[in-house]
Scaffold this motif. Structure first.
Motif, PDB file in Angstrom:
ATOM      1  N   VAL A   1       0.861  -1.185   0.000  1.00  0.00           N
ATOM      2  CA  VAL A   1       0.000   0.000   0.000  1.00  0.00           C
ATOM      3  C   VAL A   1       0.895   1.232   0.000  1.00  0.00           C
ATOM      4  O   VAL A   1       1.795   1.373   0.837  1.00  0.00           O
ATOM      5  N   ARG A   2       0.622   2.127  -0.938  1.00  0.00           N
ATOM      6  CA  ARG A   2       1.466   3.304  -1.105  1.00  0.00           C
ATOM      7  C   ARG A   2       0.595   4.556  -1.234  1.00  0.00           C
ATOM      8  O   ARG A   2      -0.608   4.472  -1.490  1.00  0.00           O
ATOM      9  N   ILE A   3       1.229   5.717  -1.106  1.00  0.00           N
ATOM     10  CA  ILE A   3       0.560   7.011  -1.227  1.00  0.00           C
ATOM     11  C   ILE A   3       1.397   7.900  -2.134  1.00  0.00           C
ATOM     12  O   ILE A   3       2.631   7.924  -2.038  1.00  0.00           O
ATOM     13  N   ARG A   4       0.694   8.639  -3.010  1.00  0.00           N
ATOM     14  CA  ARG A   4       1.399   9.610  -3.847  1.00  0.00           C
ATOM     15  C   ARG A   4       0.453  10.750  -4.193  1.00  0.00           C
ATOM     16  O   ARG A   4      -0.773  10.578  -4.178  1.00  0.00           O
ATOM     17  N   ASN A   5       1.013  11.923  -4.490  1.00  0.00           N
ATOM     18  CA  ASN A   5       0.185  13.031  -4.945  1.00  0.00           C
ATOM     19  C   ASN A   5      -0.609  12.623  -6.169  1.00  0.00           C
ATOM     20  O   ASN A   5      -0.104  11.897  -7.037  1.00  0.00           O
ATOM     21  N   ARG A   6      -1.822  13.123  -6.258  1.00  0.00           N
ATOM     22  CA  ARG A   6      -2.729  12.715  -7.328  1.00  0.00           C
ATOM     23  C   ARG A   6      -2.162  12.990  -8.728  1.00  0.00           C
ATOM     24  O   ARG A   6      -2.441  12.261  -9.676  1.00  0.00           O
ATOM     25  N   ASP A   7      -1.344  14.052  -8.867  1.00  0.00           N
ATOM     26  CA  ASP A   7      -0.774  14.371 -10.175  1.00  0.00           C
ATOM     27  C   ASP A   7       0.525  13.629 -10.458  1.00  0.00           C
ATOM     28  O   ASP A   7       1.192  13.898 -11.462  1.00  0.00           O
TER      29      ASP A   7
ATOM     30  N   VAL B   1      -4.585   5.332   6.857  1.00  0.00           N
ATOM     31  CA  VAL B   1      -5.062   4.474   5.778  1.00  0.00           C
ATOM     32  C   VAL B   1      -5.284   3.087   6.357  1.00  0.00           C
ATOM     33  O   VAL B   1      -4.376   2.505   6.959  1.00  0.00           O
ATOM     34  N   ALA B   2      -6.505   2.575   6.221  1.00  0.00           N
ATOM     35  CA  ALA B   2      -6.789   1.196   6.619  1.00  0.00           C
ATOM     36  C   ALA B   2      -6.646   0.297   5.409  1.00  0.00           C
ATOM     37  O   ALA B   2      -6.830   0.731   4.260  1.00  0.00           O
ATOM     38  N   PHE B   3      -6.323  -0.977   5.631  1.00  0.00           N
ATOM     39  CA  PHE B   3      -6.131  -1.900   4.517  1.00  0.00           C
ATOM     40  C   PHE B   3      -6.303  -3.325   5.017  1.00  0.00           C
ATOM     41  O   PHE B   3      -6.398  -3.588   6.224  1.00  0.00           O
ATOM     42  N   HIS B   4      -6.330  -4.249   4.067  1.00  0.00           N
ATOM     43  CA  HIS B   4      -6.500  -5.667   4.366  1.00  0.00           C
ATOM     44  C   HIS B   4      -5.180  -6.394   4.122  1.00  0.00           C
ATOM     45  O   HIS B   4      -4.453  -6.110   3.157  1.00  0.00           O
ATOM     46  N   ARG B   5      -4.878  -7.339   5.022  1.00  0.00           N
ATOM     47  CA  ARG B   5      -3.704  -8.189   4.840  1.00  0.00           C
ATOM     48  C   ARG B   5      -3.936  -9.523   5.541  1.00  0.00           C
ATOM     49  O   ARG B   5      -4.217  -9.561   6.743  1.00  0.00           O
ATOM     50  N   ASN B   6      -3.878 -10.589   4.769  1.00  0.00           N
ATOM     51  CA  ASN B   6      -3.951 -11.946   5.315  1.00  0.00           C
ATOM     52  C   ASN B   6      -5.154 -12.152   6.234  1.00  0.00           C
ATOM     53  O   ASN B   6      -5.031 -12.666   7.350  1.00  0.00           O
ATOM     54  N   GLY B   7      -6.329 -11.724   5.776  1.00  0.00           N
ATOM     55  CA  GLY B   7      -7.546 -11.972   6.519  1.00  0.00           C
ATOM     56  C   GLY B   7      -7.791 -11.041   7.681  1.00  0.00           C
ATOM     57  O   GLY B   7      -8.717 -11.268   8.472  1.00  0.00           O
TER      58      GLY B   7
ATOM     59  N   LEU C   1       3.534   2.380   2.864  1.00  0.00           N
ATOM     60  CA  LEU C   1       3.015   2.136   4.201  1.00  0.00           C
ATOM     61  C   LEU C   1       3.280   0.714   4.687  1.00  0.00           C
ATOM     62  O   LEU C   1       3.902   0.498   5.717  1.00  0.00           O
ATOM     63  N   ALA C   2       2.756  -0.275   3.952  1.00  0.00           N
ATOM     64  CA  ALA C   2       2.865  -1.653   4.434  1.00  0.00           C
ATOM     65  C   ALA C   2       2.363  -2.600   3.354  1.00  0.00           C
ATOM     66  O   ALA C   2       1.727  -2.187   2.375  1.00  0.00           O
ATOM     67  N   GLU C   3       2.614  -3.876   3.539  1.00  0.00           N
ATOM     68  CA  GLU C   3       2.055  -4.893   2.661  1.00  0.00           C
ATOM     69  C   GLU C   3       0.549  -4.945   2.868  1.00  0.00           C
ATOM     70  O   GLU C   3       0.065  -4.953   4.000  1.00  0.00           O
ATOM     71  N   GLY C   4      -0.227  -4.998   1.772  1.00  0.00           N
ATOM     72  CA  GLY C   4      -1.670  -5.081   1.931  1.00  0.00           C
ATOM     73  C   GLY C   4      -2.416  -4.755   0.646  1.00  0.00           C
ATOM     74  O   GLY C   4      -1.825  -4.478  -0.402  1.00  0.00           O
ATOM     75  N   THR C   5      -3.743  -4.787   0.755  1.00  0.00           N
ATOM     76  CA  THR C   5      -4.643  -4.472  -0.361  1.00  0.00           C
ATOM     77  C   THR C   5      -5.815  -3.669   0.194  1.00  0.00           C
ATOM     78  O   THR C   5      -5.932  -3.433   1.384  1.00  0.00           O
ATOM     79  N   SER C   6      -6.700  -3.229  -0.697  1.00  0.00           N
ATOM     80  CA  SER C   6      -7.946  -2.536  -0.352  1.00  0.00           C
ATOM     81  C   SER C   6      -7.723  -1.321   0.541  1.00  0.00           C
ATOM     82  O   SER C   6      -8.317  -1.199   1.614  1.00  0.00           O
ATOM     83  N   PRO C   7      -6.887  -0.358   0.131  1.00  0.00           N
ATOM     84  CA  PRO C   7      -6.666   0.814   0.988  1.00  0.00           C
ATOM     85  C   PRO C   7      -7.895   1.718   1.058  1.00  0.00           C
ATOM     86  O   PRO C   7      -8.648   1.839   0.085  1.00  0.00           O
ATOM     87  N   THR C   8      -8.077   2.359   2.208  1.00  0.00           N
ATOM     88  CA  THR C   8      -9.180   3.304   2.404  1.00  0.00           C
ATOM     89  C   THR C   8      -8.751   4.334   3.438  1.00  0.00           C
ATOM     90  O   THR C   8      -8.108   4.003   4.429  1.00  0.00           O
ATOM     91  N   TRP C   9      -9.094   5.606   3.207  1.00  0.00           N
ATOM     92  CA  TRP C   9      -8.612   6.721   4.028  1.00  0.00           C
ATOM     93  C   TRP C   9      -9.550   7.009   5.196  1.00  0.00           C
ATOM     94  O   TRP C   9     -10.768   6.911   5.080  1.00  0.00           O
ATOM     95  N   SER C  10      -8.955   7.458   6.323  1.00  0.00           N
ATOM     96  CA  SER C  10      -9.750   8.008   7.418  1.00  0.00           C
ATOM     97  C   SER C  10     -10.292   9.376   6.988  1.00  0.00           C
ATOM     98  O   SER C  10      -9.731  10.033   6.106  1.00  0.00           O
ATOM     99  N   PRO C  11     -11.389   9.838   7.597  1.00  0.00           N
ATOM    100  CA  PRO C  11     -11.983  11.115   7.180  1.00  0.00           C
ATOM    101  C   PRO C  11     -11.042  12.312   7.308  1.00  0.00           C
ATOM    102  O   PRO C  11     -11.189  13.285   6.577  1.00  0.00           O
ATOM    103  N   ASP C  12     -10.085  12.251   8.216  1.00  0.00           N
ATOM    104  CA  ASP C  12      -9.160  13.364   8.381  1.00  0.00           C
ATOM    105  C   ASP C  12      -7.896  13.218   7.534  1.00  0.00           C
ATOM    106  O   ASP C  12      -7.015  14.079   7.581  1.00  0.00           O
ATOM    107  N   GLY C  13      -7.788  12.151   6.773  1.00  0.00           N
ATOM    108  CA  GLY C  13      -6.631  11.956   5.922  1.00  0.00           C
ATOM    109  C   GLY C  13      -5.359  11.579   6.645  1.00  0.00           C
ATOM    110  O   GLY C  13      -4.278  11.592   6.063  1.00  0.00           O
TER     111      GLY C  13
END
Length: 869
Positions: free
Chosen positions: A807-813, A836-842, A821-833
């Motif tokens: 899971v990674r982060i980069r400027n939109r442009d 980042v929550a994500f899934h890894r190994n169940g 950040l870490a090994e994982g999939t399905s990233p999703t942001w907290s409301p305050d930015g």
């Protein structure tokens, strides 16, 4: 019991109710919706409202429950522990009111209230009653009332419901005694609400304010030497009156030997000629105090304009002071001066005494070239000794190295002054200070402290590594002075690095040969920081190896470049300060919350709970959970192992997938009503991966095996249902489109693409694409080759994504550094930015976007997380 006077406040969002601080509770199922089939989600078993009435446990209290339309639903009685439960046909939210009962065997005289929901255990306490009364009194929504109360008393939970957390932070025992079985409840609530909303009155019983260091420095006063400064010059004190350049050159030598220990020269007219080259600067030396005052007949400032040909004044007296008053110094330029070139565009004073600038303006002066890469210090002023500035202006001055307006090698006191449009342009290490640079050196007269009062800094820009509208540095000294700022405004200032407004730091080791020296502490009170922003990696305020303490101030719409914080220090404290719509996080360092702070709009509360809830699934069972892993609630069970739940923007509903792998449909679930509605129903088509926009448009992947050459295309439907329409058009006919995710404003959709996949199913090349809401401008996003599963940050400036299983982060442009950040999939942001929550190994984890080196935090077992907006 009669209906409550608070019934009009019932229309509150369920997402807010989750944040009451109540403990326990479990979610229910769902009810069948339109077009339900045999593989529809299971039906709800009804609404069960349960909880506890607590002053101490309130036995036998009579409890009235009212529905969202103020209708009385039921009356129940609490048991010996104050516990209650009721099965209700009507969905919440509910108003709960209590009367009677007994605490420790004594009849209870008070009336308690709470706002509750069936999905959450309901605690009815004096604190929940205060929240309800705040809502009514202030016309506030539930969450705003809860936040105001929590920030004012310094805790984010109900101490009656969580007594183990209250120890040392809230005196629950004292308050229970004071309430006297409810007899003093009403008077305590009145005192509490007055103290919260008006900040007057005695400290309400039960509330514990910090008794140690926090807040101890809040009462510092401005420098009276500055605020009380007056020119003590009478007509008889004036030795010379001049109105030309030549007259001033002569007067500075005191040809008539009129002066004793002070030489006073009055400038009676504008001087705009005579400065033809660098050697034409005015020079003064000797053992006299020098005083230059403007004395025009119309009372305006006397203008001295050097035409960008030379510096205006170079002084090297041996006396205690140089004073300038009632002047306007324009277009000075230190590029070609005969003495100390490139230092002090208008004025350079080399002496250990104090330079006083009173009622004086410095406009468009330069130290160093705006075009050529030269050196240059102090666009308007350079002083070796301490400086006092009162009732003055610094506008559009420029320096290449340090101090766009002022440089001093000692301390400085500024009051009732404005710094506007000044610039420090050099980018080298240790450079900075778009308005002021205090470069403290040994063997200089103190104090080293900086005192800033009732002063405005606006539209100043620093390019140096240290940045700052105010930059405090040190060379070969044991400590850097303290910066005290009161009743001042920092607005629309910019900086590339270091800090935008205040930067205190020590000289780096390679210059001093010694370990890094602590930067000066920063104390701020009753000040405003608005619209300041970083053009690079700058914080808003930075104290290197020192503290920042902020009292009674406001931070609004200040923006730093992710992941930089607003405030960076070793430690600090924040007291009764409001943060509104700033970038996050608020600080980096060990900061103390000393109470009374508000965090509004996009500004997250760094002292409170992590905001929002996460919806996810566990073996097809859709649940929500707090980001800290507590309060897991079952919403609905499905017949698929990939329901991909996603929140609606207002947090009141979710959209999810249910059905067989190749014939699944979208469903909508209402958390308030616990009802499900089928949205799509097309044979031999699988709907998956939904994303709900602020325009109430639901994008999803329509997988149609056997229908055309490409089964993976993005469609858009609405919460009312229907298959919707293909968004991306014929140009995507051969591409596999996956993982759509709406931008925060709902105007763009990001998604992953395997280009020409139907022509070459073995292709594994993935690209990140965006497309407009209307289907226009479909194309690649540069810098995201092989990126998958994009997720917009709440401010729309960044994307989280998956690349090579990380899971990674980069400027939109595509600009800037990539944050891994870490090994994982399905990233999703907290409301305050901030997370980042994500899934890894169940399992689900969250990682800090601001501190990516910190290990991720386990939340719960589950998959496909989506954080509420």
């Amino acid at each position: 019991m009669a209906r409550s006077r608070h019934s009009e406040m019932l229309g509150i969002a369920v997402a807010a109710l989750v944040l009451t601080g109540c403990l326990g509770g479990s979610g229910g199922g769902s009810s069948g919706g339109d077009g339900a089939s045999s593989d529809a989600p299971s039906e709800s078993s009804g609404n069960t409202l349960s909880g506890q009435v607590i002053n101490g446990p309130l036995a036998g209290a009579e409890i009235d429950v009212f529905g969202p339309d103020a209708q009385h639903l039921t009356t129940i009685t609490a048991d010996a522990q104050g516990l209650f439960s009721a099965d209700l046909d009507e969905p919440g939210p509910y108003t709960v009111e209590t009367s009677g009962g007994a605490v420790d065997g004594t009849s209870y005289a008070g009336h308690l209230e709470a706002r509750c929901h069936a999905a959450i255990s309901c605690s009815v306490t004096p604190i929940s009653t205060a929240i309800v009364q705040l809502m009514e009194q202030q016309g506030m929504e539930f969450e705003d009332a809860r936040a105001l109360l929590g920030n004012r008393i310094g805790i984010a939970f109900d101490p009656f419901a969580s007594p183990e957390d209250a120890e040392g932070r809230f005196d629950l025992l004292a308050l229970r005694g004071h309430l006297d079985a409810g007899r003093n409840l009403d008077s305590w609530l009145i005192d509490l609400l007055i103290w919260i909303t008006e900040d007057i009155g005695a400290l309400p019983v039960g509330i514990l304010l910090p008794t140690s260091e926090p807040g101890a420095d809040a009462g510092f006063e401005p420098d009276v030497a500055c605020t009380g400064f007056e020119i003590d010059i009478d007509e008889d004190d004036i030795h010379y009156k001049v109105e030309t350049h030549e007259q001033m050159v002569g007067a500075l030598t005191d040809p008539s030997e009129l002066a004793g220990d002070r030489l006073v020269i009055a400038i009676t007219g504008d001087i705009t000629t005579g400065f033809n080259e660098g050697s034409d600067e005015w020079q003064f030396e000797g053992d006299k105090e020098l005083v230059l005052i403007g004395q025009k007949e119309d009372g305006s400032r006397a203008v001295i304009d050097a035409g960008q040909n030379s510096r205006i004044l170079y002084a090297q007296p041996m006396a205690d002071r140089v004073i300038l008053s009632g002047l306007e110094l324009r277009n000075g330029n230190a590029r070609n001066g005969p003495s100390f070139r490139l230092q002090g565009g208008a004025v350079h004073v080399r002496h250990t005494g104090r330079l006083v600038l009173h009622d004086t303006a410095f406009i468009n002066n330069e130290a160093g070239s705006r075009v050529l890469l030269t050196s240059g210090r102090g666009g308007a002023v350079v002083a070796t000794g301490p400086v006092l500035i009162a009732h003055s202006e610094f506008r559009n001055n420029f320096s290449r190295q340090w101090g766009g307006a002022v440089v001093t090698n000692s301390g400085i006191s500024v009051c009732h002054t404005i710094f506007e449009g000044n610039q420090q342009a050099g980018t080298s290490a240790s450079h900075g200070g778009s308005a002021i640079h205090a470069r403290q050196e040994p063997n200089r007269q103190g104090p080293y402290d900086l005192e800033i009062h009732d002063t405005v800094f606006t539209d100043n820009h620093a390019s140096g590594d240290r940045g700052g509208a105010i930059l405090v540095g040190a060379l070969f000294v044991s400590e850097v002075g303290t910066v005290r700022i009161s009743d001042s405004v920092f607005e629309d200032n910019t900086s590339v690095s270091g800090a935008v407004t205040i930067s205190t730091n020590a000289e780096i080791e390679q210059f001093s040969g010694d370990p890094v020296i602590a930067g000066g502490h920063v104390l701020v009170r009753d000040s405003q920081f608005t619209g300041n922003s970083s053009d690079g990696s700058a914080a808003i305020a930075w104290a290197d190896e020192a503290d920042i303490r902020v009292f009674d101030s406001e931070f609004t719409d200040n923006q730093t470049d992710f992941p930089q914080s607003l405030l960076v220090a070793v430690a600090g404290e924040i007291c009764t300060t409001t943060f509104t719509d700033n970038s996050n996080p608020v600080f980096n360092g060990d900061f103390i919350d000393c109470g009374g702070n508000l965090f509004l709009g996009s500004s997250s509360d760094p002292f409170g709970d992590i905001p929002g809830r996460i919806v996810f699934h566990d073996d097809g069972n859709i649940r929500t959970i707090r980001p800290d892993g507590s309060d897991s609630q079952l919403l609905v069970s499905t017949n698929t192992f990939s329901p991909a739940p996603a929140w609606s923007p207002d947090g009141s509903q979710i959209v999810f997938v249910d059905g067989a792998s190749f014939n699944s449909d979208l469903w909508r679930y209402s958390i308030e009503n616990q009802q499900t509605v089928r949205l799509t129903n097309v044979d031999d088509v699988a709907a998956t991966e939904p994303s709900w926009s602020v325009h109430d448009e639901i994008a999803y992947v329509r997988r149609a095996e056997g229908q055309g050459s490409n089964p993976f295309l993005i469609y858009v439907t609405t919460p009312d249902g229907g298959q919707g329409s293909h968004l991306t058009g014929t140009e995507s006919a051969h591409d596999m489109e996956r993982y759509p995710h709406w931008s925060p404003d709902g105007e763009e959709l990001a998604f992953s693409v395997r280009e020409d996949w139907s022509l070459d199913p073995n292709s594994t090349r993935v690209r990140l694409y965006t497309v407009g809401r209307d289907g226009s401008n479909r194309g690649r996003v540069s810098g995201f080759a092989d990126a998958n599963e994009p997720a917009w940050s709440p401010d729309g400036e960044r994307l989280a994504y998956v690349l090579d299983g990380m899971v990674r982060i980069r400027n939109r442009d595509g600009s800037g550094d990539v944050i891994t950040l870490a090994e994982g999939t399905s990233p999703t942001w907290s409301p305050d930015g901030a997370w980042v929550a994500f899934h890894r190994n169940g399992s689900l984890y969250r990682a800090s976007g601001q501190q990516p080196d910190e290990p991720p935090v386990f939340i719960t077992e589950g998959e496909q997380p989506h954080w509420s907006y």
